[in-house]
Design a protein around this motif. Sequence first.
Motif, PDB file in Angstrom:
ATOM      1  N   VAL A  44      35.578  38.508  33.174  1.00 17.49           N
ATOM      2  CA  VAL A  44      36.799  38.180  33.387  1.00 17.49           C
ATOM      3  C   VAL A  44      37.697  39.143  34.205  1.00 17.49           C
ATOM      4  CG1 VAL A  44      39.126  37.375  32.578  1.00 17.49           C
ATOM      5  CG2 VAL A  44      36.849  36.800  31.425  1.00 17.49           C
ATOM      6  N   ILE A  45      37.322  40.328  33.970  1.00 18.87           N
ATOM      7  CA  ILE A  45      38.191  41.374  34.830  1.00 18.87           C
ATOM      8  C   ILE A  45      37.698  41.592  36.109  1.00 18.87           C
ATOM      9  CG2 ILE A  45      38.496  43.852  34.774  1.00 18.87           C
ATOM     10  CD1 ILE A  45      38.515  43.682  31.710  1.00 18.87           C
ATOM     11  N   PHE A  46      36.381  41.201  36.268  1.00 17.65           N
ATOM     12  CA  PHE A  46      35.834  41.319  37.715  1.00 17.65           C
ATOM     13  C   PHE A  46      36.447  40.290  38.554  1.00 17.65           C
ATOM     14  CE2 PHE A  46      31.248  41.830  39.716  1.00 17.65           C
ATOM     15  CZ  PHE A  46      32.010  42.375  40.830  1.00 17.65           C
ATOM     16  N   LEU A  96      38.932  38.545  38.000  1.00 18.48           N
ATOM     17  CA  LEU A  96      40.363  38.677  38.278  1.00 18.48           C
ATOM     18  C   LEU A  96      40.634  39.514  39.310  1.00 18.48           C
ATOM     19  CD1 LEU A  96      42.894  38.239  36.630  1.00 18.48           C
ATOM     20  CD2 LEU A  96      42.792  40.547  35.859  1.00 18.48           C
ATOM     21  N   THR A  97      39.706  40.652  39.610  1.00 20.35           N
ATOM     22  CA  THR A  97      39.954  41.684  40.585  1.00 20.35           C
ATOM     23  C   THR A  97      39.801  41.010  41.951  1.00 20.35           C
ATOM     24  OG1 THR A  97      39.197  43.208  39.316  1.00 20.35           O
ATOM     25  CG2 THR A  97      39.575  43.855  41.250  1.00 20.35           C
ATOM     26  N   GLY A 112      42.454  38.668  42.839  1.00 24.29           N
ATOM     27  CA  GLY A 112      43.564  39.282  43.503  1.00 24.29           C
ATOM     28  C   GLY A 112      43.541  39.737  44.819  1.00 24.29           C
ATOM     29  N   VAL A 113      42.197  40.056  45.509  1.00 22.98           N
ATOM     30  CA  VAL A 113      42.036  40.019  46.789  1.00 22.98           C
ATOM     31  C   VAL A 113      41.916  38.582  47.455  1.00 22.98           C
ATOM     32  CG1 VAL A 113      40.235  40.825  48.156  1.00 22.98           C
ATOM     33  CG2 VAL A 113      40.306  41.961  46.263  1.00 22.98           C
ATOM     34  N   ILE A 161      46.580  33.260  38.131  1.00 24.18           N
ATOM     35  CA  ILE A 161      45.668  33.698  39.274  1.00 24.18           C
ATOM     36  C   ILE A 161      44.690  32.998  39.880  1.00 24.18           C
ATOM     37  CG2 ILE A 161      44.167  35.755  40.000  1.00 24.18           C
ATOM     38  CD1 ILE A 161      45.859  37.572  38.078  1.00 24.18           C
TER      39      ILE A 161
END
Lengths: 301, 313, 242, 313
Positions: free
Chosen positions: A144-146, A148-149, A152-153, A239
Amino acid sequence: MDNVFADRFRREGFLPQLGEYGGEFAKRVFQRKDMLFALAALVLFAGVALFAPLLSPYDPNAIDLKNKNLGPSEGHLLGTDYLGRDLLSRILIGARISLSIAFGVVLISLLVGIAAGCAAGYYGGLVDECISRVIDIFLSFPGVIFALTIMGVLGSGIFNLMLALSVVQWARYARLMRGQVLSLKKQEFVLSAVTSGAGDFHIIRRHIVPNAIAPLLVLATIDLGHVILSIATLSFLGIGLPADVPEWGAMLSAGKEFMRTAPHQTIFPGLAITFVVVIFSILGDGIRDILDPHHEGGEMY
Amino acid sequence: MRYFLKRFGFMALTVFAVCALTFFLMNAIPGGTAELILKHTFVGLEESATEEQLNQISSRYNLDDPLYIQFFRWVKAAVTGEGIGTSYVFRKPVLYLLALRLPATIQLAGASMAIAVLAGVSLGIYSALRENRISDHILRVATLFGVSMPCFWVALLLILVFSLKLKLVPVAGYGSLENLFLPAAALSLHSMAAVMRVTRTSMLETLGQEYIRFAKAKGLPLRKIISRHALKNAMLPVVTVIGFQMGNLLGGTIVIEKIFAWPGIGSLLVDSISARDLPVVQGCVLAIVSMFLLVNFLVDMLYTHLDPRIRYG
Amino acid sequence: MPSPVLAVNELKMSFGAAEVFKNVSFSVAPGETLGLFGKSGSGKTTIGRCIVGLEKPTDGEILVHGKNILAMGKKEFRDLRPKIQMIFQHPETSLDPRMKAFDSLVEPLRVRTGLKKAELLEKAEKLAELTGLRPEHLARYPNQLSGGEIQRVVLARIMSLSPDFVVADEPTSMLDVSVQAQILRLMQKVQRETGVSYLLISHDLDVLRKVCHRIAYLENGNITSIEDLRKKEVSKHARSRK
Amino acid sequence: MNLLEIRELSVEFPAGEGSVKAVSRVSFDIREGETFGIIGESGSGKSVVGLALLRLLPANARVSGNICFAGKELFFLKPSELRKIRGKRISLMPQNPAGALNPALKNGLQIGEVFERRGIEKKEGMKKALGLMKKLFLQDPEKLCGLYPNQLSGGMRQRLIAAMSLSFEPELLIADEPTKGLDPEARAGAVELFTKIKNEYGKTMLLITHDLDLAHEVCDRIAVMYAGEIVELDEASKILHSPGHPYTKGLIRAHPRNGLVPLSGQSPSRIKLPEGCFFHERCRHAAVECSRRHPEIQNHKGGRIRCHLQFLQ
């Protein structure tokens, strides 16, 4: 419990052998009531998703500020949200969005994973070394963090979301495929295809992929649920998708502000998510049990 | 020993690769970093910013250099211990921010992991021993829902029931034990169900092995068969899943921290991504990946300890 | 003696410092069965795999009709491949579980020739007759066939390429005694009809004594002697050590 | 004196619409102190007989008949009484020695725990175990005790299992396919091992095997099974040197040392058994009678045989 016995008896010819693959598979599916239930529910859900615009009683985006935060009633079966939009209509349309993104993501990751896994497992050596390192790196990153990042981009949007989630998911398929190929490559029927002069492509297409695909399909089925969870998580954080798209996670996020007064706005979308994920879990487990009699699973209801 | 070197080498490589990936990804965002910084410096006055001010910021943060040089500089600072950048928003060193936020996340993730493992393993064993009885069926249906419910929804439902209706615990906050209760429960549910499922399956599989039958033939009491013969072997897949679940937990902290206003790295990461606070994002990713790798390293050590087949292959 | 189909000269295999075998030399004449006897782990399977090109030996020569396959180009080797075939030890994994026996049987023909379905059927019928298979066997999946039937399909599949030389790696060690006899006798019959040569690898000396013309003994990584059963006397093979 | 009497033992497994007749109406006795062999090819049902003896068959098996062990009906025993017999009075040497040893525990613990239940001191138990291991050609048993099972060779594992089985001091030892999957050298070792057990311990043994050489070396009497039935039962030397039943003849002549004469065809399907004699389709002597009426087992020249032809000739 005594699958050791079952295995031995099967080998010694006591137990009936698996017949034609397709027919036998379907028969086994119909013998399990949990899978029948899940299959029926999935068909229902897919139908709802397909015909959502026809089925939904209201325009999912029609704002009606006079009727905001209404509880379930005859006019609005599941109530309305903070802008007075009909919750049922939004959940129905949401099914369509979640399912189509999830299928897209799983399909992309499956294809990429199969290709990368085949290349790594079949050719070995430097190719394997490189691909395996990349897989390891992608897997050492909480999914999920991946995503998310990356979001973000890329910024929000359906296509971006699919891309971000596929980037996260493919490595698991690749690793599974690689393992499968490595063990298949040593099997005699592949070796005899090699000695009879068949080309690499022929061997991969005719022998490796058909025999390696089963566990990947199981993973894919269960993953459909996981991807839907990830979509909801990202949207919940604001997001994933643009704010006006009716997506379950985003609906939950908007609804949580009114939890004290209108809890139905948090309960119903969450139920929808849970329901879909449960279906895919049951199906995935069921398929695995049928395909792999060694794995002790049993019915899940 | 060589194994350790190789292992640490790979961990370092992974951390480096992940940092590089995030760095170049974040810098690929359209809109210059200088404008961003400016926006955070002169809140409300962005319009009046002059070209000169932009240039000033660019040169102060060395933003005019090519990306790879910027990245190289960042790595050099990180390796020499100078720090890993300064937040554009908070105007504080990233290390300071991480040090501030890390304990909260470790507390939350640690508590959840502990609950998940303890409850998951014991319920899994219980379920396996009572295979196909009523309690087993109930637990299995429960796990099915456990792995299927989104953790943020569970969190909201818990708040709804325990905070808003029953008024037992505060809705959000950080510091005391009663604050930890809801977020840890919400976060651990998924992992607990997953651990329980694996425990049950692997326990059943182990109990079907020939050496268990042989142990029965030896006339050992059931209690001893389970504690001595079954448990250790059955734990192998469970240990693997625990490592795997750590990733899920860390991912879950993001949402849970957001919901409960828990001052951890997860919420910092989300906020920084929205604010495009590159150095902080970079720092958070670094911290999370390091934690994940470390836990997996420990899990592998545990695995090797449990399985003599690996030790003496 | 006619010129050998296959000659192996000073074959050597080592993994790192561990030497599996060295100085392995023998030759096989057309229509001859050479037995290769060795204990488990002696590397006899590896020798067989080197001959059909599944593994690369560290050193040595493998001559097929006088040409060294280890020094061959890829293209040339691919053209030669059908002439050297292999039967494997484990029948349960020798056929693709997702293909019917017929498809497995004609796969090499399909790959190498552009034969039509009717022609393939005709060929398959002939091969089935040669190996004692009934048509209904060919309509089944491998898991519906017994070990003996699978080895027959494997033999038929191999013979479809009309090879000069077949490496049989413990082809009957997983089979029952009565079926073992069937398969070994069948291999002898096929040899009489087609003139193919065999390298029969086994750890069962009784079997080798019964069906081979000559037996090579592999001990401690060396071929220590080659016994000619037709002459009924043991001729010590000179150990060539440099 | 008969230690074990089996009467009309039948085992069926439900399969689809029909059922698989794994064992049908098998009767034999084992006298005290003798070694009784059951030989047959794979799928003949010989292993099922061994498992049925200890009631270790899977739950879906339908078993009928009587098994009388030392005057007790095994099928009527309560589970608690059965446990007292399993492992103590009858012990089973499993087919696969690798699977019967727990990979996560050291060998010493696994052999030592046999004595735990009998109130024997740990030290004394270990001493006994070590003595036993030495007797069964295991060199340096102290060192072996400190190793894990996967550090042993196949032959060593089998001896370890044998030592464990014997340390129960059972009245009946059942060995299920002890030479399956062993290489020739380990096989020779196994023959030696069983000869030793037979000669030195004088145990009553039931040896289930497909290996004619082993049966020849060790057994006193042999029953030959085909398609779930006993087709011939007699003294070992008589069966192996002058067999009466056409199947036994074929089996022995198919052995490489006896001519490698193939037996045509293969064992019949166990769901749909042929009419008449199960063997008549493969029999060279088959008469009209054979395809019509199923032969009963009858006394013949001191042994028992299931064939019409013995009486037609």
